[in-house]
Design a protein around this motif. Structure first.
Motif, PDB file in Angstrom:
ATOM      1  N   ALA A 133       0.831  -1.209   0.000  1.00 18.08           N
ATOM      2  CA  ALA A 133       0.000   0.000   0.000  1.00 18.08           C
ATOM      3  C   ALA A 133       0.864   1.258   0.000  1.00 18.08           C
ATOM      4  O   ALA A 133       0.569   2.236  -0.695  1.00 18.08           O
ATOM      5  N   TYR A 148      -0.603  -2.175  -4.024  1.00 13.29           N
ATOM      6  CA  TYR A 148      -1.726  -2.958  -3.527  1.00 13.29           C
ATOM      7  C   TYR A 148      -2.905  -2.835  -4.483  1.00 13.29           C
ATOM      8  O   TYR A 148      -3.161  -1.776  -5.062  1.00 13.29           O
ATOM      9  N   ASP A 149      -3.650  -3.934  -4.678  1.00 12.58           N
ATOM     10  CA  ASP A 149      -4.787  -3.987  -5.591  1.00 12.58           C
ATOM     11  C   ASP A 149      -4.373  -3.703  -7.031  1.00 12.58           C
ATOM     12  O   ASP A 149      -5.117  -3.071  -7.794  1.00 12.58           O
ATOM     13  N   THR A 150      -3.197  -4.150  -7.418  1.00 16.40           N
ATOM     14  CA  THR A 150      -2.732  -3.993  -8.794  1.00 16.40           C
ATOM     15  C   THR A 150      -2.301  -5.345  -9.343  1.00 16.40           C
ATOM     16  O   THR A 150      -1.954  -6.258  -8.585  1.00 16.40           O
ATOM     17  N   GLY A 203      -6.849  -7.269  -6.160  1.00 15.15           N
ATOM     18  CA  GLY A 203      -7.797  -6.188  -6.374  1.00 15.15           C
ATOM     19  C   GLY A 203      -9.031  -6.667  -7.118  1.00 15.15           C
ATOM     20  O   GLY A 203      -9.032  -7.716  -7.773  1.00 15.15           O
ATOM     21  N   HIS A 204     -10.100  -5.878  -7.066  1.00 18.36           N
ATOM     22  CA  HIS A 204     -11.389  -6.278  -7.631  1.00 18.36           C
ATOM     23  C   HIS A 204     -11.313  -6.510  -9.131  1.00 18.36           C
ATOM     24  O   HIS A 204     -11.980  -7.396  -9.678  1.00 18.36           O
ATOM     25  N   ASP A 205     -10.514  -5.734  -9.835  1.00 13.09           N
ATOM     26  CA  ASP A 205     -10.459  -5.844 -11.295  1.00 13.09           C
ATOM     27  C   ASP A 205      -9.533  -6.954 -11.781  1.00 13.09           C
ATOM     28  O   ASP A 205      -9.510  -7.239 -12.989  1.00 13.09           O
ATOM     29  N   ASN A 206      -8.767  -7.565 -10.895  1.00 16.16           N
ATOM     30  CA  ASN A 206      -7.793  -8.582 -11.302  1.00 16.16           C
ATOM     31  C   ASN A 206      -7.974  -9.895 -10.563  1.00 16.16           C
ATOM     32  O   ASN A 206      -7.026 -10.673 -10.466  1.00 16.16           O
TER      33      ASN A 206
END
Length: 287
Positions: free
Chosen positions: A140, A145-147, A228-231
């Motif tokens: 983060a 993070y989330d990538t 993350g949500h998209d991955n």
């Protein structure tokens, strides 16, 4: 008399054990396949082990592109491509870096080096759950993070100890005289690695790649936390589909989605299983 000697209690027990083991491992797969080919009306009528009366692939189509995860009904196809984008680069990076690390550590013999190497490898045996919170804070802070890159990086980090150990053990078995002769001919570290050591280690490259691929593809925890949500990978989306409780439980769709998620590592083993066995055998013989 020959047949009587051939049929011994030990052989009978061995075949009985193999048969029971085969049934134990294939029965769940059989149940999943036949359930995925049935309609919900036929599933509700019972007979979980019965073959489908009317084979239909509607559940497979729904699992791939129409199964719902909350309010989104896109199936597991998006997770499939996310898993590809995470798994392929993570395997390539970890195998490349691990092979170089293994080669370097095979040449590194200072006083107390074996003890230090053992301590480094012991770090790879610590459960990954212990590192989750520190890694989340670290990623983060570094905006990882989330990538997608963060998901790839965390798999590389956790896979490097095993891959490094495999390659170091393999390179340790190579005669030192081979490297000394190459140095006499003017070859340096990288030339020896790429022209001599790496071509010899192709079986271990196959073994490390298969282990990394199946481990990363089947991972749930790291993908859930870091992608993350998209991955989100396929395993996470499968969990979301199975645990969605909107309306009727579509068991045929759940089974089809589960088989689709497990299909890729199964194909990898079926296609490259012979090379995997050769690589393991070569490493065992050399080690």
């Amino acid at each position: 008399m020959r047949n009587a000697k051939f049929i011994t209690p030990g052989r009978v027990g061995l075949y009985a054990f193999l048969f029971i083991s085969a049934v134990f491992f294939t029965l769940p797969l059989y149940t999943m396949i036949v359930t995925s080919l049935k309609s919900m009306d036929e599933i509700r009528s019972g007979g979980i082990f019965n073959l489908p009366m009317d084979i239909t692939f509607d559940a497979w189509k729904t699992a791939w592109s129409g199964a719902c995860m909350g309010t989104q009904c896109n199936g597991v196809q998006e997770g499939f491509f996310n898993s590809i984008k995470i798994t392929v680069p993570a395997v390539l990076i970890s195998v490349v870096i691990g092979s170089v690390n293994g080669y370097a550590l095979s040449l590194w013999n200072p006083k107390g080096g074996k003890l230090l190497f053992g301590i480094l490898m012991a770090g790879g045996l610590i459960p990954m759950q212990i590192f989750l919170y520190p890694l989340v804070r670290l990623f983060a802070a570094g905006e990882l993070y989330d990538t997608l890159f963060g998901a790839v990086l965390v798999h590389v980090i956790f896979g490097l100890p095993l891959v490094t150990l495999l390659f170091r053990s393999y390179f340790m078995s190579v005669p030192v005289e081979l490297c000394k002769a190459a140095r006499v001919d003017g070859a340096g570290f990288w030339r020896i690695f790429f022209e001599i050591m790496l071509p010899m280690a192709v079986p271990m490259v196959v073994v490390a790649s298969i282990l990394q691929f199946t481990g990363i593809w089947n991972d749930f925890l790291l993908g859930l936390v870091f992608a993350g949500h998209d991955n989100l990978p396929m395993t996470v989306q499968l969990n979301n589909i199975v645990n969605t409780t909107m309306g009727e439980k579509a068991y045929n769709v759940n089974m089809a989605a589960t088989i689709l998620t497990a299909l890729v590592p199964l194909l990898v083993y079926f296609i490259s299983g012979r090379w995997f066995v050769r690589g393991v055998t070569a490493g065992a013989v050399k080690g």
